[in-house]
Write a protein that holds these residues in place. Structure first.
Motif, PDB file in Angstrom:
ATOM      1  N   GLY A  40       0.826  -1.201   0.000  1.00  0.00           N
ATOM      2  CA  GLY A  40       0.000   0.000   0.000  1.00  0.00           C
ATOM      3  C   GLY A  40       0.857   1.247   0.000  1.00  0.00           C
ATOM      4  O   GLY A  40       2.071   1.186   0.200  1.00  0.00           O
ATOM      5  N   TYR A  90      -5.297  -0.150   2.504  1.00  0.00           N
ATOM      6  CA  TYR A  90      -5.610   1.238   2.189  1.00  0.00           C
ATOM      7  C   TYR A  90      -6.327   1.874   3.373  1.00  0.00           C
ATOM      8  O   TYR A  90      -7.318   1.335   3.873  1.00  0.00           O
ATOM      9  CB  TYR A  90      -6.495   1.339   0.939  1.00  0.00           C
ATOM     10  N   ALA A  91      -5.798   2.993   3.845  1.00  0.00           N
ATOM     11  CA  ALA A  91      -6.437   3.788   4.903  1.00  0.00           C
ATOM     12  C   ALA A  91      -6.814   2.942   6.116  1.00  0.00           C
ATOM     13  O   ALA A  91      -7.932   3.011   6.619  1.00  0.00           O
ATOM     14  CB  ALA A  91      -7.666   4.516   4.348  1.00  0.00           C
ATOM     15  N   VAL A 127      -3.928   9.565   0.209  1.00  0.00           N
ATOM     16  CA  VAL A 127      -4.538   8.765   1.274  1.00  0.00           C
ATOM     17  C   VAL A 127      -5.214   9.713   2.255  1.00  0.00           C
ATOM     18  O   VAL A 127      -4.614  10.721   2.655  1.00  0.00           O
ATOM     19  CB  VAL A 127      -3.464   7.923   2.007  1.00  0.00           C
ATOM     20  N   CYS A 162      -0.732   4.309   4.849  1.00  0.00           N
ATOM     21  CA  CYS A 162      -1.938   3.478   4.872  1.00  0.00           C
ATOM     22  C   CYS A 162      -2.021   2.588   6.117  1.00  0.00           C
ATOM     23  O   CYS A 162      -3.046   1.963   6.362  1.00  0.00           O
ATOM     24  CB  CYS A 162      -2.036   2.634   3.609  1.00  0.00           C
TER      25      CYS A 162
END
Length: 329
Positions: A43, A232-233, A279, A47
């Motif tokens: 990622g 992600y995130a 992000v 993240c």
């Protein structure tokens, strides 16, 4: 050899309490690693990849709140142990190769002191001669030339590739079952990167260790990993066997990551993709799917509701658009 499960992480949440609010750096992450396999956690920067690894090592600041349904390392729940037990676990069962050895190695101590400290910590009463013998053997195992002489060197006297090999030697000195490699080739040139990846693959085979590879580079993943989890995130949005994810990514974020790397799916002369935006701030994650503000396929449902997790054929994805032909070229 029959494999078992080396690591199992269920619903890991690592939040930081700050004056501005709660930073949900890792927010409900689950994955597993089998004995002797490599899982790549991929990622963009920010993240939550490195925080995930530091959570497994119990190397978090006081402002961090770590919760999980369970984190089983070789069958032992590391969320239930105290700081002393966690310190003993590091090195003997789980270890980490950091991404920049020049900042991870202490510049004022010779290599012999930094490598020897691992043996002294995990083998109380070991003789000075035995420490030196094991240190020389460990440096030889990771491909450091003239290992006895290198023990007398300071970190700044070694090249970047040799410093990384010393970091690997320190991480593997106590024969851990699981090694976390955090961007192990980031600061190295392409030739040395290939050497380090080949070394990790050979050591993994020789020592039957499991590896959690932290990276942003799908090119590195393709060379070493058996399975890949895309983050992600603060969440894992897709996971599956490396070949399957490369051949047919199910999540739009995975597809865009792969298309942003030259030489994997984008051949010479073709245009690389870019992922618009950044992000999101973990203090203010968007409602619904966290990738929706950057996703070219996002619908109104994506922006309002968090997507469910779909599982099929050893793969899983968190996306409303999940269909085999949804994220197509």
């Amino acid at each position: 050899m029959e494999t078992g499960r080396c690591l199992e992480v269920n619903n890991l949440r690592t939040w930081f309490h700050t004056p501005e609010g709660v930073v949900k750096a890792v927010d409900g992450v689950s994955f597993h690693i089998e004995e002797g396999e490599t899982l790549a956690l991929v990622g963009e920067s920010g993240c939550g990849k490195t925080i995930t690894s530091l959570s497994l090592l119990r190397l978090l600041p006081e402002t961090a709140e770590l919760k999980a349904d369970r984190i089983l390392l070789n069958g032992r729940d590391v969320t239930q142990i105290d700081k002393t037990e966690a310190r003993l676990l590091r090195g003997s069962q789980i270890s980490m190769i950091f991404q920049e050895p020049m900042t991870s190695l202490n510049p004022v101590y010779r290599i012999e002191k930094q490598l020897g400290e691992v043996f002294r910590l995990h083998h109380p009463g070991i003789s000075k001669e035995e420490v030196e013998s094991r240190s020389v053997e460990m440096l030889r195992k990771v491909g450091v030339p003239n290992p006895k002489e290198r023990l007398k060197a300071y970190p700044h006297q070694l090249s970047g590739g040799l410093r990384q090999r010393v970091m690997i030697a320190i991480s593997l000195a106590s024969n851990p079952r699981l090694v976390i490699a955090d961007e192990p080739t980031t600061a190295l040139d392409v030739t040395i990167q290939a050497q380090i990846l080949d070394l990790l693959k050979q050591l993994q085979k020789d020592m039957n260790m499991s590896v959690l590879l932290i990276t942003h580079d799908f090119g590195v993943v393709s060379q070493i990993a058996r399975r890949v989890a895309v983050m992600y995130a603060g969440k894992i949005v897709e996971e599956g066997p490396m070949e399957d994810v490369f051949a047919e990514p199910w999540h739009p974020y995975t597809k865009l990551l792969i298309l942003s790397i030259p030489g994997i799916k984008v051949t010479r002369g073709k245009r690389l993709e870019s992922i618009k935006g950044t992000v999101p701030n973990p203090l203010r994650f968007p409602e619904g799917c966290r990738f929706a503000p950057r996703c070219p396929y996002a619908t109104e449902a994506c922006r309002k509701t968090e997507p469910p997790v779909y599982e099929e054929g050893g793969r899983r994805v968190s996306c409303f658009l999940f269909k085999r032909d949804t994220v197509s070229d």
